[in-house]
Design a protein around this motif. Structure first.
Motif, PDB file in Angstrom:
ATOM      1  N   ALA A 144       0.831  -1.203   0.000  1.00 27.10           N
ATOM      2  CA  ALA A 144       0.000   0.000   0.000  1.00 27.10           C
ATOM      3  C   ALA A 144       0.870   1.260   0.000  1.00 27.10           C
ATOM      4  N   PHE A 145       1.949   1.245   0.769  1.00 23.54           N
ATOM      5  CA  PHE A 145       2.867   2.387   0.749  1.00 23.54           C
ATOM      6  C   PHE A 145       3.471   2.561  -0.643  1.00 23.54           C
ATOM      7  N   ALA A 146       3.925   1.468  -1.230  1.00 21.67           N
ATOM      8  CA  ALA A 146       4.547   1.552  -2.555  1.00 21.67           C
ATOM      9  C   ALA A 146       3.556   2.057  -3.596  1.00 21.67           C
ATOM     10  N   GLU A 147       2.329   1.565  -3.553  1.00 23.84           N
ATOM     11  CA  GLU A 147       1.305   1.994  -4.513  1.00 23.84           C
ATOM     12  C   GLU A 147       0.934   3.464  -4.327  1.00 23.84           C
ATOM     13  N   ALA A 148       1.110   3.965  -3.103  1.00 21.21           N
ATOM     14  CA  ALA A 148       0.808   5.370  -2.838  1.00 21.21           C
ATOM     15  C   ALA A 148       1.965   6.290  -3.233  1.00 21.21           C
ATOM     16  N   GLY A 149       3.059   5.735  -3.742  1.00 22.46           N
ATOM     17  CA  GLY A 149       4.165   6.555  -4.214  1.00 22.46           C
ATOM     18  C   GLY A 149       5.312   6.713  -3.252  1.00 22.46           C
ATOM     19  N   PHE A 150       5.376   5.875  -2.197  1.00 20.24           N
ATOM     20  CA  PHE A 150       6.483   5.922  -1.255  1.00 20.24           C
ATOM     21  C   PHE A 150       7.470   4.808  -1.632  1.00 20.24           C
ATOM     22  N   GLU A 151       8.496   5.200  -2.387  1.00 20.88           N
ATOM     23  CA  GLU A 151       9.346   4.221  -3.061  1.00 20.88           C
ATOM     24  C   GLU A 151      10.189   3.377  -2.104  1.00 20.88           C
ATOM     25  N   LEU A 152      10.388   3.835  -0.882  1.00 18.80           N
ATOM     26  CA  LEU A 152      11.170   3.057   0.077  1.00 18.80           C
ATOM     27  C   LEU A 152      10.576   1.669   0.295  1.00 18.80           C
ATOM     28  N   PHE A 153       9.281   1.517   0.061  1.00 15.19           N
ATOM     29  CA  PHE A 153       8.583   0.265   0.368  1.00 15.19           C
ATOM     30  C   PHE A 153       8.429  -0.645  -0.855  1.00 15.19           C
ATOM     31  N   GLU A 154       8.934  -0.228  -1.978  1.00 17.53           N
ATOM     32  CA  GLU A 154       8.765  -1.039  -3.184  1.00 17.53           C
ATOM     33  C   GLU A 154       9.531  -2.360  -3.075  1.00 17.53           C
ATOM     34  N   ALA A 155       8.862  -3.432  -3.493  1.00 16.37           N
ATOM     35  CA  ALA A 155       9.465  -4.781  -3.553  1.00 16.37           C
ATOM     36  C   ALA A 155       9.953  -5.267  -2.200  1.00 16.37           C
ATOM     37  N   ARG A 156       9.299  -4.825  -1.125  1.00 16.85           N
ATOM     38  CA  ARG A 156       9.667  -5.310   0.214  1.00 16.85           C
ATOM     39  C   ARG A 156       8.740  -6.469   0.585  1.00 16.85           C
ATOM     40  N   THR A 157       9.327  -7.624   0.867  1.00 10.15           N
ATOM     41  CA  THR A 157       8.543  -8.806   1.242  1.00 10.15           C
ATOM     42  C   THR A 157       9.015  -9.336   2.585  1.00 10.15           C
ATOM     43  N   ALA A 158       8.193 -10.166   3.180  1.00  8.91           N
ATOM     44  CA  ALA A 158       8.512 -10.718   4.505  1.00  8.91           C
ATOM     45  C   ALA A 158       9.495 -11.875   4.421  1.00  8.91           C
ATOM     46  N   GLY A 159       9.485 -12.577   3.315  1.00 13.33           N
ATOM     47  CA  GLY A 159      10.429 -13.678   3.153  1.00 13.33           C
ATOM     48  C   GLY A 159      10.257 -14.785   4.166  1.00 13.33           C
ATOM     49  N   GLY A 160       9.056 -14.989   4.659  1.00  9.94           N
ATOM     50  CA  GLY A 160       8.824 -16.044   5.653  1.00  9.94           C
ATOM     51  C   GLY A 160       8.392 -15.444   6.967  1.00  9.94           C
ATOM     52  N   ALA A 161       9.287 -15.468   7.960  1.00  5.68           N
ATOM     53  CA  ALA A 161       8.931 -14.983   9.297  1.00  5.68           C
ATOM     54  C   ALA A 161       9.070 -13.477   9.433  1.00  5.68           C
ATOM     55  N   GLY A 162       9.768 -12.834   8.502  1.00  4.92           N
ATOM     56  CA  GLY A 162       9.964 -11.391   8.575  1.00  4.92           C
ATOM     57  C   GLY A 162      11.372 -11.016   8.162  1.00  4.92           C
ATOM     58  N   LEU A 163      11.504  -9.880   7.481  1.00  2.68           N
ATOM     59  CA  LEU A 163      12.794  -9.407   7.022  1.00  2.68           C
ATOM     60  C   LEU A 163      12.929  -7.913   7.295  1.00  2.68           C
TER      61      LEU A 163
END
Length: 628
Positions: A584-603
């Motif tokens: 939601a952050f990435a879609e709103a134009g906050f690029e810091l959050f683009e392509a950030r995933t949890a990768g399981g338990a959290g990253l």
């Protein structure tokens, strides 16, 4: 007599509604009346929890004979400085031509064009220690108006021209580097009271913006900020029962507080406690201080609407008499038998923004979901009540009634800052989206070479008379509107909203950098932001798997540790979000959050100016990244 004040939004004005003085509220009607009657204007400026304002009201404005003199020879205007900060700022600047003892009540005499020709502060009913009696002042002004009108006109014109031409904002000499900022911190340290803590002598204030600068500087300066907080927290300046700080102390050892309690002071000091806890060491006294401040804001200062009152009075009625501080000098058991001092239930947008930000930051750092929920409820209520459909802001309201005062730059600035802090604490992007719209409005309103303007413009009466001043970047108890807006813009840029926000923040701070370095006690928040701008930009985003509506720390020990490491990391911005929130952050134009995933338990993703290390999944690895 003063029925014009009976329906005022300001409790301060309403408190004067039964005076025999024929008061006008601030507005064009008063100046038209002065022109028609050919009489001078008395502008009396104060606020609801101002002790000496109460005193002058009882001694002079309730006196029938003084009221007769005022009504016959003047048009009298009563102004709440918190409702009309632009009016207060303009006349404070003018008053500095007549007295070095600036404060409130501020008593200004002006012509029908609003131009001041004489000013002072509190005037007693009888002459005391060289301060003339108010009755004598009125007589002297009336005589001068009658017999020396030309001299008064020359004085008024000269003062108005001097105020209009004076500005602390420079051409923009560039931002200071870290050594220059460290030098400013050293000058503050040289003014520390080594015996009692704090800075200078009496009267002594908490100066929360200055503490923020010292904390941001780190090292010995941060230790000075922590030492000051600890000494204030252990002193009579802090209420041991309800946890809030009083306005200031009349003695250097903090033993004689001025007992009013301001929303702004306590909100800023709570944010300060959170910053010190995050940086460490995590000492019990600091957690206790923060818990007391959170409780004070959440209970005493919170209104039924969920928003926050501006202040609590210093006086209460005890045994049929008004008593300054008597309620606060009693313990919890004795207080239960008394009515508490009155709240100034006026809701100020900017100060509510400070409270939202302080509670959100403290809630995140101290793992207090109740504090975050309190901040979120206040934000919802404030946006519903004070953000109009056209994007403009209400400056002040009470019981759902809007003030006609124009919003100041601090309103969108402080609110935007608070909403961004709330977004970081909750992972909810909608707060950051609203903050961005507020900053965009200020950028769009800019003109005259400054990066931010006041959406909606200056006070219309001041503007019509050529007395409106640009937003003052100097700071005392609170950050200026310029600094608040610049910091909100910088935070947006750190979240990836675009470089234009960083450019606006840098331009705003460049204009005050030279004088801020020279006078650090008056530019604490600006210097704190300059320190953040000069330091490396460190961004941490920790992404957890989706698990319902909100992040739920503590379910897994490793997850809880990773969240804690994120919150205490030495970062410019730090956020804990779920995968869906990151999207939601990435879609709103906050690029810091683009392509950030949890990768399981959290990253956890640690970046410096958007250049990111490989994500890590445990607290120790995140801590080690700070030393790489």
């Amino acid at each position: 007599m003063a029925e014009r004040l009976a329906d005022a939004v300001s409790p301060y004005l309403q408190a004067h509604a039964d005076n025999p003085v024929d008061w006008y509220p601030w507005g064009p009607d008063a100046f038209r009346a002065a022109a028609e009657r050919d009489v001078p204007v008395l502008i009396s400026i104060g606020y609801a929890t101002c002790h000496w304002c109460h005193v002058m009201a009882r001694e002079s404005f309730s006196d029938p004979e003084i009221a007769r003199i005022l009504n016959e020879g003047f048009v009298a205007i009563k102004v709440d400085r918190e409702e009309h900060p632009g009016v207060d700022g303009s006349y404070l600047a003018a008053a500095s031509a007549f007295t070095r003892q600036l404060g409130w009540p501020l008593t200004v005499f002006a012509d029908a064009q609003g131009r001041a020709f004489y000013a002072g502060t509190y005037f007693p009913p009888r002459s005391v220690q060289g301060v003339p009696a108010f009755r004598d002042v009125l007589g002297a002004v009336s005589e001068a108006w009658r017999d020396r009108r030309g001299e008064l006109r020359q004085t008024a014109e000269a003062v108005a021209a001097a105020v209009a031409g004076a500005s602390v904002v420079g051409e923009g000499t560039g931002l200071p580097d870290l050594p220059a900022l460290a030098g400013a911190a050293e000058r503050l340290a040289a003014d520390e009271d080594p015996q009692h803590g704090g800075f200078g002598g009496a009267p002594k204030f908490p100066v929360a913006p200055v503490l923020a600068f010292l904390a941001a500087t780190g090292g010995g300066s941060r230790a000075l900020a922590a030492r000051t907080m600890r000494r204030m927290g252990a002193s009579a300046l802090r209420d041991p029962v309800e946890g809030g700080f009083f306005r200031y102390s009349t003695r250097a050892d903090w033993t004689e507080p001025h007992y009013e309690r301001m929303l702004s002071d306590n909100a800023l000091l709570l944010g300060m406690a959170a910053d010190l806890w995050r940086a460490g060491p995590r000492e019990p006294w600091l957690a206790d201080l923060a818990a007391g401040l959170t409780s004070f804001l959440s209970t005493v200062m919170r209104l039924p609407s969920g928003m926050f009152a501006s202040a609590q009075d210093s006086e209460s009625v005890i045994d049929g008499r008004r008593d300054e501080g008597g309620y606060y000098r009693r313990d919890a058991l004795a207080r239960a038998e008394l009515a508490p001092p009155a709240l100034d239930e006026k809701v100020l947008t900017g100060w509510n923004g400070l409270a939202i930000g302080g509670l959100a930051r403290a809630g995140a750092v101290f793992d207090d979901p109740t504090a975050i929920a309190t901040a979120a409820r206040a934000a919802d209520a404030l946006i519903a009540a004070h953000l109009r459909p056209d994007g403009s802001l209400v400056r002040a309201s009470r019981d759902g009634r809007e003030s006609d005062a124009r919003a100041a730059l601090e309103d969108p600035g402080m609110l935007a800052e608070g909403l961004i802090e709330l977004s970081l604490a909750t992972g909810d992007v909608r707060w950051a989206g609203t903050a961005r719209a507020l900053v965009d409005s200020a950028i769009a309103a800019a003109g005259g070479g400054v990066p931010f303007g006041v959406p909606g413009g200056a006070d219309p009466v001041l503007d019509a008379h050529g007395l409106a001043l640009p937003p003052d970047p100097a700071e005392g108890a609170t950050p200026s509107g310029v600094t608040s807006m610049a910091r909100a813009a910088w935070l947006l840029s750190a979240l990836g909203a675009g470089t234009r926000y960083l450019e606006a923040a840098e331009a705003a701070m460049s204009g005050v950098a030279a004088i801020a370095i020279e006078r650090p006690i008056a530019f604490g928040a600006a210097l704190a932001l300059m320190t953040e701008l000069a330091a490396p930009l460190v961004q941490v985003v920790t992404v957890l798997p989706d698990a319902g509506e909100a992040v739920e720390p503590g379910v897994e020990p490793g997850t809880a540790a990773l969240i804690d490491a994120t919150r205490r990391h030495e970062a410019s911005v730090a956020a804990v979000v779920t995968e869906s929130q990151a999207r939601a952050f990435a879609e709103a134009g906050f690029e810091l959050f683009e392509a950030r995933t949890a990768g399981g338990a959290g990253l956890a993703y640690r970046c410096e100016s958007f250049v990111c290390a490989l994500p890590v999944g445990d607290a120790g690895a995140l801590d080690r990244l700070a030393g790489d």
